[in-house]
Design an enzyme around this catalytic site. Sequence first.
Site, PDB file in Angstrom:
ATOM      1  N   GLU A 160     -10.635 -19.241 -43.611  1.00  0.00           N
ATOM      2  CA  GLU A 160     -11.234 -18.223 -44.487  1.00  0.00           C
ATOM      3  C   GLU A 160     -12.769 -18.230 -44.495  1.00  0.00           C
ATOM      4  OE1 GLU A 160      -9.697 -17.610 -48.316  1.00  0.00           O
ATOM      5  OE2 GLU A 160      -7.647 -17.515 -47.602  1.00  0.00           O
ATOM      6  N   GLU A 355      -1.065 -18.863 -44.974  1.00  0.00           N
ATOM      7  CA  GLU A 355      -0.962 -19.069 -46.432  1.00  0.00           C
ATOM      8  C   GLU A 355      -0.353 -17.837 -47.104  1.00  0.00           C
ATOM      9  OE1 GLU A 355      -4.594 -20.039 -48.495  1.00  0.00           O
ATOM     10  OE2 GLU A 355      -5.161 -21.479 -46.940  1.00  0.00           O
TER      11      GLU A 355
HETATM   12  C1  GCO Z   1      -7.884 -19.814 -49.890  1.00  0.00           C
HETATM   13  C2  GCO Z   1      -7.822 -21.179 -49.506  1.00  0.00           C
HETATM   14  C3  GCO Z   1      -6.913 -22.045 -50.349  1.00  0.00           C
HETATM   15  C4  GCO Z   1      -6.671 -21.560 -51.767  1.00  0.00           C
HETATM   16  C5  GCO Z   1      -5.475 -20.644 -51.829  1.00  0.00           C
HETATM   17  C6  GCO Z   1      -5.275 -20.101 -53.239  1.00  0.00           C
HETATM   18  O1  GCO Z   1      -7.166 -19.042 -49.256  1.00  0.00           O
HETATM   19  O2  GCO Z   1      -8.680 -19.509 -50.763  1.00  0.00           O
HETATM   20  O3  GCO Z   1      -7.395 -21.288 -48.160  1.00  0.00           O
HETATM   21  O4  GCO Z   1      -7.630 -23.239 -50.326  1.00  0.00           O
HETATM   22  O5  GCO Z   1      -6.429 -22.651 -52.607  1.00  0.00           O
HETATM   23  O6  GCO Z   1      -5.669 -19.549 -51.011  1.00  0.00           O
HETATM   24  O7  GCO Z   1      -6.440 -19.434 -53.631  1.00  0.00           O
END
Ligand code: GCO
Length: 449
Positions: A160, A355
């Site tokens: 990200e 994710e």
């Molecule tokens: C993100 C990160 C994660 C977060 C998850 C929830 O996508 O921000 O990769 O570390 O914890 O997405 O916000």
Amino acid sequence: MSFSKDFIWGAASAAYQVEGAYNEDGKGMGIWDALSDGHVKHGDNGNVACDHYHRYKEDVALMKEMGLKAYRFSVSWPRIIPEEGVVNPKGIEFYQNLVQELLDAGIEPMCTIFHWNLPMWIYEKGGWYCEEISDYFAEYTKVVVEALSDKVSYWMTVNEPACFIGAGYIAGAHAPFESLIKGLDMSKPEARGQIAQKMAVLTKNTLLSHGKAVQTIRKYAVKTPQIGMALNGNIYTPWENTETGVAEAKAQTFTENPMVFNLGWWADPMILGTMPPALAPFVNAEELEMIRQPLDFFGYNCYNSNNYSEDWGSNEHVYEGQPRTAMDWPITPDVLYWAAKFIYERYQLPVLITENGMANLDFVMSDGKVHDPQRIDFLQKYIGGLEKVAEEGVPLVGYMYWSILDNFEWAEGYDKRFGLVHVDYQTQKRTRKDSSYWYADVIKRNSVE
Ligand code: GCO
């Protein structure tokens, strides 16, 4: 129908959010260790987190119990290279032990090279503004690949960048808590011009780090690597499922708007070798060639479709009245369907959902269990959309639920519980939530249907 037989079901985490042991066994300071005081709810931090550094065997056993096929973890850069030119053997040992534990449990280790906790020794040289950072990134990658690539095949370079650059340097909500837009009226074109050059430099250094890491993995990996990244970025879903509606949504998703860190801002240079107009003047042909390295999959972090308002800084959702998660993110069940479809059509790479998940106000109830029907309903719908696009023939690598454990949710601290497993932060007791049993059954059936 179901997913392909080689579809990889897993769960994800990130070093700073779960490991703790922030100053143990030779680990150096990262920007989240050193700079987050005063920026995180309740004064929370990742000093102890879920104590995964000491409890990883117990956590891998829980993953095995659920029948996970893979676990996406990240390596802590300051744990591996605590000071410039110094490699921490205890840090290497931890990740080698974790990988071996996973393999012994029949679980595929998937490694994210960078997930936000930049070493302070680099921050002190300018952080992501530092011209040499992509070389430091390549050196770090080489150390990790030499340590783990005899057993690790799946690699994600950066997690990200839209967040660690956008929230870290432009909005100022994440470490290193710098804000380019502070005091600027972002609706004014001159304000945008003022920060355009800095945004481009931060982006270029990130993209070069990605490219050099890919090259390094290809050069030094022992096991044939499968390489991607883990991007986030807006997905606009069609307001109406008509040809026009779909075309408009796709166009919006890959907008050239220089002020929105959309998917194309990062993925176009990485994969297509093209650049948004606001970036092009700052990246020369040789640099673009370095950035554009062949990838094996497109890793995408996806929670909901949303719509940034024009003033960029505020994250304005258009889904008024929709049910929302504990993060106040709208629940938009069709987003994985459209995301995989749009991404594959544009980039022609198999998609790995790196994710997806939801934060919920979970707690251990009087029967000693954690009942989370909201998460089960959320997953039934979201994974259902992914199964639908799989049935339409879009190639998918897998799905990594975020997150295996409740953990440190950055500026939100520990309130927001995303885990399939509940963590009592006083006792470090783990309790599997109902959704973890439901997810185990989905994995067995390789389908939500
Ligand atoms: C993100 C990160 C994660 C977060 C998850 C929830 O996508 O921000 O990769 O570390 O914890 O997405 O916000």
